[in-house]
Write a protein that holds these residues in place. Structure first.
Motif, PDB file in Angstrom:
ATOM      1  N   UNK A  20       0.833  -1.209   0.000  1.00 24.02           N
ATOM      2  CA  UNK A  20       0.000   0.000   0.000  1.00 24.02           C
ATOM      3  C   UNK A  20       0.864   1.253   0.000  1.00 24.02           C
ATOM      4  N   UNK A  21       1.940   1.194   0.777  1.00 24.71           N
ATOM      5  CA  UNK A  21       2.752   2.401   0.938  1.00 24.71           C
ATOM      6  C   UNK A  21       3.578   2.727  -0.309  1.00 24.71           C
ATOM      7  N   UNK A  22       4.205   1.713  -0.906  1.00 26.42           N
ATOM      8  CA  UNK A  22       5.014   2.008  -2.104  1.00 26.42           C
ATOM      9  C   UNK A  22       4.092   2.413  -3.259  1.00 26.42           C
ATOM     10  N   UNK A  23       2.916   1.777  -3.333  1.00 28.61           N
ATOM     11  CA  UNK A  23       1.982   2.122  -4.416  1.00 28.61           C
ATOM     12  C   UNK A  23       1.513   3.574  -4.262  1.00 28.61           C
ATOM     13  N   UNK A  24       1.207   3.975  -3.039  1.00 23.56           N
ATOM     14  CA  UNK A  24       0.664   5.326  -2.831  1.00 23.56           C
ATOM     15  C   UNK A  24       1.733   6.399  -2.994  1.00 23.56           C
ATOM     16  N   UNK A  25       2.907   6.162  -2.419  1.00 24.86           N
ATOM     17  CA  UNK A  25       3.966   7.171  -2.564  1.00 24.86           C
ATOM     18  C   UNK A  25       4.325   7.328  -4.040  1.00 24.86           C
ATOM     19  N   UNK A  26       4.430   6.202  -4.752  1.00 22.18           N
ATOM     20  CA  UNK A  26       4.782   6.307  -6.171  1.00 22.18           C
ATOM     21  C   UNK A  26       3.748   7.140  -6.920  1.00 22.18           C
ATOM     22  N   UNK A  27       2.478   6.827  -6.668  1.00 22.31           N
ATOM     23  CA  UNK A  27       1.399   7.495  -7.403  1.00 22.31           C
ATOM     24  C   UNK A  27       1.370   8.998  -7.125  1.00 22.31           C
ATOM     25  N   UNK A  50      15.500   0.848  -5.665  1.00 22.17           N
ATOM     26  CA  UNK A  50      15.108  -0.006  -6.781  1.00 22.17           C
ATOM     27  C   UNK A  50      13.971  -0.948  -6.396  1.00 22.17           C
ATOM     28  N   UNK A  51      14.010  -1.486  -5.179  1.00 23.17           N
ATOM     29  CA  UNK A  51      12.917  -2.361  -4.740  1.00 23.17           C
ATOM     30  C   UNK A  51      11.585  -1.590  -4.804  1.00 23.17           C
ATOM     31  N   UNK A  52      11.556  -0.428  -4.119  1.00 22.60           N
ATOM     32  CA  UNK A  52      10.280   0.282  -3.949  1.00 22.60           C
ATOM     33  C   UNK A  52       9.858   1.045  -5.193  1.00 22.60           C
ATOM     34  N   UNK A  53      10.856   1.620  -5.921  1.00 22.23           N
ATOM     35  CA  UNK A  53      10.481   2.528  -7.005  1.00 22.23           C
ATOM     36  C   UNK A  53      10.983   2.105  -8.384  1.00 22.23           C
ATOM     37  N   UNK A  54      11.381   0.825  -8.522  1.00 26.07           N
ATOM     38  CA  UNK A  54      11.508   0.261  -9.875  1.00 26.07           C
ATOM     39  C   UNK A  54      10.533  -0.912  -9.971  1.00 26.07           C
ATOM     40  N   UNK A  55      10.523  -1.728  -8.919  1.00 23.32           N
ATOM     41  CA  UNK A  55       9.644  -2.905  -8.988  1.00 23.32           C
ATOM     42  C   UNK A  55       8.262  -2.641  -8.389  1.00 23.32           C
ATOM     43  N   UNK A  56       8.196  -2.499  -7.077  1.00 26.31           N
ATOM     44  CA  UNK A  56       6.874  -2.581  -6.427  1.00 26.31           C
ATOM     45  C   UNK A  56       5.953  -1.392  -6.716  1.00 26.31           C
ATOM     46  N   UNK A  57       6.402  -0.162  -6.434  1.00 26.24           N
ATOM     47  CA  UNK A  57       5.516   0.999  -6.611  1.00 26.24           C
ATOM     48  C   UNK A  57       5.051   1.159  -8.053  1.00 26.24           C
ATOM     49  N   UNK A  58       5.966   1.181  -9.032  1.00 29.12           N
ATOM     50  CA  UNK A  58       5.548   1.364 -10.421  1.00 29.12           C
ATOM     51  C   UNK A  58       4.634   0.248 -10.924  1.00 29.12           C
ATOM     52  N   UNK A  63      14.029   9.996 -11.855  1.00 23.60           N
ATOM     53  CA  UNK A  63      14.398   9.909 -10.433  1.00 23.60           C
ATOM     54  C   UNK A  63      15.848   9.472 -10.319  1.00 23.60           C
ATOM     55  N   UNK A  64      16.695  10.284  -9.694  1.00 23.02           N
ATOM     56  CA  UNK A  64      18.109   9.913  -9.587  1.00 23.02           C
ATOM     57  C   UNK A  64      18.685  10.401  -8.253  1.00 23.02           C
TER      58      UNK A  64
END
Ligand code: PRX
Length: 697
Positions: free
Chosen positions: A331-338, A360-368, A403-404
């Motif tokens: 829920x958290x990675x999805x919401x922060x990414x969005x 990379x875990x949160x913002x390459x795989x899970x959130x996106x 994002x860098x």
């Protein structure tokens, strides 16, 4: 605590283009923030409605104890509900959201021209197939699987295949040494290792399989034999690979790789590594896949089942296995990414981090993937084959959100504006940074030159432990101040404490802490809940302690000033001084070592090492080179010392404690020493000043 009105002075505003943003104004941000902290259950409950749940949760949505004096620390989100993240990231997007043909990843290899496109449907098929392979290997729910791979699509496939069957992945950054890999495999008791033959970083060949083999040998030596190692052939060519009996027969290249060759994935001009093969242990990724079904029923997991372990440096020197669990993290990675990247359906998003780190875990795989996003997955370097590579890729894929890390910005800034301006970059809408405080000069260059004053910059402060962004501007809502991560994300309640643990109000400076959990915060240190409690909760009972210093200005904006423990931040990566010190003292010539950070114009901090040699040992350049090599081999290239100084004595207190504060002054040649009354022998300091290193080794 969120200011009623946004600050007006010395701020930059988001772009006009983002008017339709998820959070379009400061007032909306404030309203949602208040709801998220006053009624977290309702706030996150609404978010959860968009995901698939096999069974509903029982009890409180977010249940926790954050106070060690009241008992064990725990955080539980949606306990009792069952789901599967892989199902939510892939099946839900393919079947329910009709995104089967949408591109999940544009893979861009190290060499320009090496590329692959993977849709959501293809990704789901590949993940299911590999999940079946893992099952056939006996991997079950709860088992730990170590992954040591370059930035290839199969890395995402491997991680999501674990998740599909409820196994817990433990990814080790492919820049870490064999010793570091072994330490992590043993600590989390992994039953299987997934790796690749090798990869190129620019022109340099990294023979990953050799390192993996060395790590597995070290595991055996420690009495922890890992039975199987699956190797992806990323570089070596099918079918004439030199693999053993499990290699596909010469006339039948495996379909997977054949298809990729047509897509131009494998550069034919590159030399391929000689891959050692141990038929007792090694298995070929491609051979294992042959004939395997691409359907695999997901394993339904409880919300609080472990999802993954990711190691981060610990101040004692031993890395900590940060454990995240299923639903809260999703829920958290999805919401922060969005919200933080203001994700829109036609975006092309690119995060330049490596999946081996939490970003990379949160913002390459899970959130996106949770948002059905299209991302660029980049294997290469920002400076290869030239310093325009990033902007070339931005134009090639029409990247909208980028994002860098500040270290990459500072590196590219050195080459001036021309390499950036050679490309249009007109697709860019939001720019992001992460990993360390960004200095205002780099911020300005990123804003003015890269984003041409059109693109808001989201300076996201967070940690491996926090799972996702915790302090960050929202691109259309929060006025920006260069160098400030601004205000908290939904559900996050920051505070600043003084040394006695009192909360400071208004403009102030002190320890950055959080007063209550948000769904994505870590749950424990794998194998040591005691270490989890003592590292994060004991210093100031009732608070999660970040280990960072922070200032709050008159507008309530937060300015993270950096670590206040024995941790260094080199190129956005945390390193423990104790870990570097222990690898130095393992050398037979070294009696004692002390490591401090010295500011570096690109890396943020560099490693300045003081070594005291054993009696009778001479200090010379050969020894210096050996010490450098020793640290690289023990930890990895990121920990390579920049400066090594021969220190016949170290400044110590009368009780024998090394005074690192003085060593930092010596490393930076700052003569204002402050209070030295506790120093046992003051002549040592003068001697060290006289012999300080001025040039990097
Ligand atoms: O010191 C802070 C710094 O990086 C640390 C976390 O490192 P790690 O767990 O490796 O995760 C890095 C990627 C999330 C923090 O304790 N840090 C991270 N982002 C920022 C930052 N410092 C200042 N500003 C940031 N935006």
């Amino acid at each position: 605590m969120i200011p009623e009105k946004p600050p007006q002075e010395n701020v930059f505003h988001g772009s006009e283009e983002l008017k339709e943003a998820h959070v379009p104004s400061f007032d909306k941000y404030r309203e949602l923030y208040m709801k998220s902290v006053d009624n977290p259950d309702e706030f996150w409950g609404d978010v959860a409605k968009d995901f698939f749940w096999k069974t509903k949760h029982t009890g409180q949505f977010l249940d926790y104890n954050f106070d060690v004096t009241k008992g064990e620390i725990y955080i539980k989100c949606m306990e009792g509900a069952s789901t599967n993240i892989c199902y939510n990231l892939l099946d839900r997007n393919v079947h329910e959201k009709k995104l089967a043909d949408k591109v999940a990843f544009f893979w861009e290899g190290n060499d320009p021209g090496d590329e692959l496109t993977v849709t959501y449907r293809e990704l789901l098929q590949r993940v299911c197939q590999f999940a079946n392979v893992l099952k056939a290997q006996g991997v079950k729910k709860g088992d730990r699987v170590s992954i040591y791979m370059p930035m290839v699509v199969e890395l995402v496939v491997a991680m999501l295949a674990c998740v599909r069957i409820g196994a817990v992945h433990s990814i080790v950054f492919a820049g870490f040494s064999a010793e570091s890999l072994c330490e992590r495999i043993v600590d989390s008791q992994c039953c299987l290792l997934i790796t690749a033959d090798g990869f190129y970083r620019g022109d340099k060949l990294i023979n990953l399989k050799l390192l993996a083999d060395e790590a597995l040998q070290k595991c055996r030596d420690k009495g922890f034999p890992v039975g199987r190692c699956i190797m992806l052939k990323h570089l070596s060519k099918e079918p004439e690979g030199i693999l053993g009996s499990q290699s596909p027969p010469a006339k039948r290249p495996c379909p997977d790789l054949q298809q990729e060759k047509q897509a131009g994935r494998v550069k034919k001009t590159r030399p391929v590594p000689k891959v050692p093969w141990n038929p007792e242990v090694d298995l070929c990724w491609h051979a294992l896949l042959r004939g395997v079904s691409d359907e695999c029923e997901p394993e339904w997991c409880d919300s609080e089942d472990p999802l993954f372990i990711l190691y981060t440096s610990g101040s004692t020197g031993k890395p900590k296995g940060v454990l995240h669990t299923v639903s809260g993290y999703m829920l958290y990675t999805a919401t922060t990414f969005k919200v933080v990247f203001d994700h829109q359906p036609d975006d092309v998003y690119w995060c330049t981090a490596d999946i081996g780190w939490i970003t990379g875990h949160s913002y390459i795989t899970y959130g996106p993937l949770a948002n059905g996003a299209t991302s660029v997955l980049f294997e290469g370097l920002p400076t290869y084959p030239d310093v325009s590579r990033m902007w070339e890729i931005v134009d090639k894929y029409n990247v909208t959100k980028f994002y860098t890390a500040p270290t990459a910005i500072r590196l590219l800034m050195k080459f001036g504006n021309e390499p950036v301006q050679r490309y249009k970059r007109s697709s860019l809408k939001v720019l992001g940074t992460v990993g360390e405080p960004i200095n205002p000069e780099a911020w300005q260059w990123y804003y003015n030159v890269v984003g041409e004053k059109r693109c808001p910059i989201v300076d996201t402060f967070w940690q491996t432990e926090t799972g996702g962004h915790v302090l960050t501007p929202l691109p259309a809502a929060t006025p920006m101040k260069p160098g400030s991560a601004t205000l908290p994300f939904f559900g996050v309640v920051p505070a600043i404490l003084n040394e006695s643990g009192e909360e400071l109000e208004g403009p102030s400076e002190g320890y950055l802490v959080f007063k209550q959990p948000w769904p994505g915060v870590m749950r424990t240190v794998y194998g040591s809940h005691e270490r989890f409690e003592s590292t994060y909760f004991k210093k100031f009972p009732g608070y999660y302690v970040t280990g960072d210093g922070c200032r709050r200005d008159k507008d309530g904006y937060f300015w993270v000033t950096g670590r206040i423990d024995d941790m260094l931040n080199v190129s956005g990566h945390l390193l423990s001084t104790a870990e570097v010190e222990s690898s130095l003292v393992e050398h037979e010539a070294v009696a004692e070592a002390a490591v401090v950070g010295r500011p570096h114009p690109v890396k943020g901090e560099s490693l300045y090492c003081f070594v005291t040699l054993n009696d009778g040992v001479m200090y010379n350049s050969e020894l210096e080179a050996e010490l450098k090599k020793q640290v690289r081999e023990k930890i990895g290239a990121i920990a390579t010392p920049d400066y090594i100084q021969n220190a016949p004595g170290l400044p110590k207190t009368r009780s024998g404690k090394i005074m690192r504060r003085l060593l930092r002054k010596i490393a930076c040649d700052e003569r204002e020493l402050g209070d030295v009354s506790t120093l046992a022998d003051s002549t040592v300091v003068e001697q060290l000043f006289q012999n300080r290193c001025c040039t990097a080794v």
